[in-house]
Design an enzyme around this catalytic site. Structure first.
Site, PDB file in Angstrom:
ATOM      1  N   LYS A 124       2.328   1.670  17.216  1.00 53.65           N
ATOM      2  CA  LYS A 124       2.951   0.915  18.296  1.00 53.65           C
ATOM      3  C   LYS A 124       4.301   1.553  18.623  1.00 53.65           C
ATOM      4  O   LYS A 124       4.940   2.137  17.742  1.00 53.65           O
ATOM      5  CB  LYS A 124       3.110  -0.547  17.900  1.00 53.65           C
ATOM      6  CG  LYS A 124       4.329  -0.860  17.061  1.00 53.65           C
ATOM      7  CD  LYS A 124       4.474  -2.351  16.884  1.00 53.65           C
ATOM      8  CE  LYS A 124       5.756  -2.699  16.156  1.00 53.65           C
ATOM      9  NZ  LYS A 124       6.950  -2.695  16.972  1.00 53.65           N
TER      10      LYS A 124
ATOM     11  N   LYS B 205      11.228   1.058  17.646  1.00 53.11           N
ATOM     12  CA  LYS B 205      12.590   1.593  17.633  1.00 53.11           C
ATOM     13  C   LYS B 205      12.740   2.649  16.555  1.00 53.11           C
ATOM     14  O   LYS B 205      13.453   3.622  16.717  1.00 53.11           O
ATOM     15  CB  LYS B 205      13.572   0.477  17.259  1.00 53.11           C
ATOM     16  CG  LYS B 205      13.713  -0.631  18.217  1.00 53.11           C
ATOM     17  CD  LYS B 205      14.886  -1.483  17.737  1.00 53.11           C
ATOM     18  CE  LYS B 205      14.762  -2.917  18.172  1.00 53.11           C
ATOM     19  NZ  LYS B 205      14.310  -3.804  17.092  1.00 53.11           N
TER      20      LYS B 205
ATOM     21  N   LYS C 274       0.830  -1.193   0.000  1.00 52.17           N
ATOM     22  CA  LYS C 274       0.000   0.000   0.000  1.00 52.17           C
ATOM     23  C   LYS C 274       0.879   1.264   0.000  1.00 52.17           C
ATOM     24  O   LYS C 274       0.625   2.222  -0.715  1.00 52.17           O
ATOM     25  CB  LYS C 274      -0.915  -0.010   1.235  1.00 52.17           C
ATOM     26  CG  LYS C 274      -2.340   0.403   0.903  1.00 52.17           C
ATOM     27  CD  LYS C 274      -3.327   0.048   1.988  1.00 52.17           C
ATOM     28  CE  LYS C 274      -3.334   1.044   3.117  1.00 52.17           C
ATOM     29  NZ  LYS C 274      -4.154   0.589   4.254  1.00 52.17           N
TER      30      LYS C 274
HETATM   31  P1  ATP Z   1      11.584  -1.749  14.228  1.00 51.50           P
HETATM   32  O1  ATP Z   1      10.880  -0.438  14.324  1.00 51.50           O
HETATM   33  O2  ATP Z   1      13.013  -1.628  13.786  1.00 51.50           O
HETATM   34  O3  ATP Z   1      10.828  -2.801  13.464  1.00 51.50           O
HETATM   35  P2  ATP Z   1      10.521  -2.757  16.683  1.00 51.50           P
HETATM   36  O4  ATP Z   1      10.440  -1.769  17.785  1.00 51.50           O
HETATM   37  O5  ATP Z   1       9.286  -3.093  15.918  1.00 51.50           O
HETATM   38  O6  ATP Z   1      11.679  -2.267  15.741  1.00 51.50           O
HETATM   39  P3  ATP Z   1      11.373  -5.508  16.537  1.00 51.50           P
HETATM   40  O7  ATP Z   1      12.806  -5.886  16.724  1.00 51.50           O
HETATM   41  O8  ATP Z   1      10.821  -5.447  15.137  1.00 51.50           O
HETATM   42  O9  ATP Z   1      11.143  -4.085  17.266  1.00 51.50           O
HETATM   43  O10 ATP Z   1      10.439  -6.461  17.407  1.00 51.50           O
HETATM   44  C1  ATP Z   1      10.945  -7.373  18.373  1.00 51.50           C
HETATM   45  C2  ATP Z   1       9.836  -8.017  19.176  1.00 51.50           C
HETATM   46  O11 ATP Z   1       9.221  -7.061  20.054  1.00 51.50           O
HETATM   47  C3  ATP Z   1       8.676  -8.556  18.323  1.00 51.50           C
HETATM   48  O12 ATP Z   1       8.217  -9.751  18.928  1.00 51.50           O
HETATM   49  C4  ATP Z   1       7.639  -7.476  18.426  1.00 51.50           C
HETATM   50  O13 ATP Z   1       6.328  -7.998  18.224  1.00 51.50           O
HETATM   51  C5  ATP Z   1       7.819  -6.980  19.859  1.00 51.50           C
HETATM   52  N1  ATP Z   1       7.399  -5.583  19.967  1.00 51.50           N
HETATM   53  C6  ATP Z   1       7.961  -4.532  19.338  1.00 51.50           C
HETATM   54  N2  ATP Z   1       7.315  -3.390  19.640  1.00 51.50           N
HETATM   55  C7  ATP Z   1       6.324  -3.707  20.509  1.00 51.50           C
HETATM   56  C8  ATP Z   1       5.315  -2.946  21.187  1.00 51.50           C
HETATM   57  N3  ATP Z   1       5.181  -1.634  21.028  1.00 51.50           N
HETATM   58  N4  ATP Z   1       4.448  -3.601  22.027  1.00 51.50           N
HETATM   59  C9  ATP Z   1       4.562  -4.949  22.189  1.00 51.50           C
HETATM   60  N5  ATP Z   1       5.497  -5.721  21.573  1.00 51.50           N
HETATM   61  C10 ATP Z   1       6.377  -5.126  20.739  1.00 51.50           C
HETATM   62 MG    MG Z   2       9.372  -4.329  14.047  1.00 51.22          MG
END
Ligand code: ATP
Ligand code: MG
Length: 330
Positions: A194, A197, A115
């Site tokens: 959500k 990072k 999208k």
């Molecule tokens: P990016 O933005 O680089 O994707 P991210 O913050 O989404 O980073 P990931 O490394 O992609 O972090 O996710 C690692 C784990 O943490 C996954 O299991 C993801 O579902 C969980 N997770 C990430 N952000 C959240 C959140 N806000 N609430 C609950 N679980 C989270």
């Molecule tokens: Mg992620």
């Protein structure tokens, strides 16, 4: 037999409060319950949405420090680097033959990206992310995968692939199950997305006291100035109340009651910053200690070696089931 856990993170930056409530808390519990733990640092996955790799090595180090700071114990949890376990890439190739592009296109991450960019610009690596993640899980024959909500479709994909593989080549894999926490999706300080990072809306486990104070002070609220929990009408304030609840021992009702009649968010926000800082203090201390005392390279080498051994066992079963063992040749 001990149940096996596979879980992990992309080395795209430091871990935040969303990781803590969404996944780390479960990992620490499972670790102390004696499960067999494998924690992947998914460096290949970084490339799905960026080609700038200058920070990956630094981020891997930070990630390990984050793990140690929340109580992940390398003696009990094998922390390993995805790209150094070539068995994972081998399994990915086999699995990619067992799924059609229509099914892969149904993955919500892929749909979102289609999208956003029209689809044609998406890398093949991004398109096949769910299959690659399935390979990571299945190579360990993991029983449980503690993840946040955004990862559920990938676990579903892994389960589909187990059925397809076992049907075509015989029983090699078990269907893994996702393990969600009580807070599978913590919102960011923008209350729109959500906590993530990469979105600039996170409180990191490694943030200093001052940084936390500043982030909470400048967090978006509304002009109504009353501390009430109403996800629909007051999403930003509700999200802050939720954080207050998660990192203190107070219920949402108790928090709302405490600020009844108060006509500004100032006091509430100051208290929230204090709650979060109190929660982070012991984490900061352990991090400092780990920085001085722990041998990060050694932790990663040992964990990766274990991961190679375990996934090679799986791959021997896979090659045999697929008749790709070639005993008469090698
Ligand atoms: P990016 O933005 O680089 O994707 P991210 O913050 O989404 O980073 P990931 O490394 O992609 O972090 O996710 C690692 C784990 O943490 C996954 O299991 C993801 O579902 C969980 N997770 C990430 N952000 C959240 C959140 N806000 N609430 C609950 N679980 C989270
Ligand atoms: Mg992620």
């Amino acid at each position: 037999m001990k149940k096996r856990i596979l879980t992990g993170d992309r080395p795209t930056g430091s871990l935040h409060l969303g990781h803590y409530v969404g996944s780390l808390q479960n990992r620490i519990q499972l670790q102390s319950d004696g499960y067999e733990m494998f924690n992947i640092i998914a460096d290949l996955q970084v490339l799905t949405d960026r080609l700038d790799t200058k920070d990956v090595e630094k981020n891997i180090r930070e990630l390990v420090l984050d793990y140690l700071s929340v109580g992940i114990d390398p003696k009990k949890t094998n922390i390993f680097i995805q790209s150094r376990v070539s068995q994972l890439s081998e399994l990915f190739v086999y699995l990619s033959m067992l799924v059609n592009v229509g099914r892969v296109g149904q993955n919500p991450t892929v749909k979102e990206e289609t999208k956003a960019t029209g689809g044609g610009n998406m890398s093949l690596g991004m398109f096949s992310l769910g299959v690659s993640q399935s390979a990571d899980i299945l190579a360990f024959n993991a029983d449980l995968v503690p993840v946040g909500e955004d990862q559920l479709p990938h676990i579903e994909q892994a389960r589909d692939l187990v059925r397809s593989f076992n049907h075509n080549f015989g029983d090699v894999f078990r269907e893994p199950e996702a393990m969600l926490s009580k807070t599978p999706r913590l919102l960011g300080l923008d209350a729109q997305n959500k906590m993530s990072k990469s979105r600039g809306n996170a409180i990191f486990l490694s943030d200093t006291k001052e940084v936390v104070e500043k982030k909470i002070k400048t967090a978006v609220t509304d002009s109504d100035s009353s501390v009430r929990y109403d996800e629909e009408k007051k999403p930003e304030v509700s999200n802050l109340i939720m954080m207050y609840h998660l990192f203190s021992d107070m219920s949402i009702d108790e928090i709302v009651k405490k600020y009844e009649g108060v006509k500004s968010y100032k006091e509430f926000k100051e208290d929230l910053a204090e709650v979060i800082n109190k929660f982070l203090d012991p984490i900061r201390e352990r991090r400092e200690q780990a920085e001085k005392e722990e041998d990060i390279a050694r932790i990663l080498r040992d964990g990766t070696q274990r991961a190679i051994e375990e996934t090679e066992k799986t791959m021997q079963k896979v090659r045999k089931a697929m008749k790709y063992e070639y005993r008469s040749i090698f």
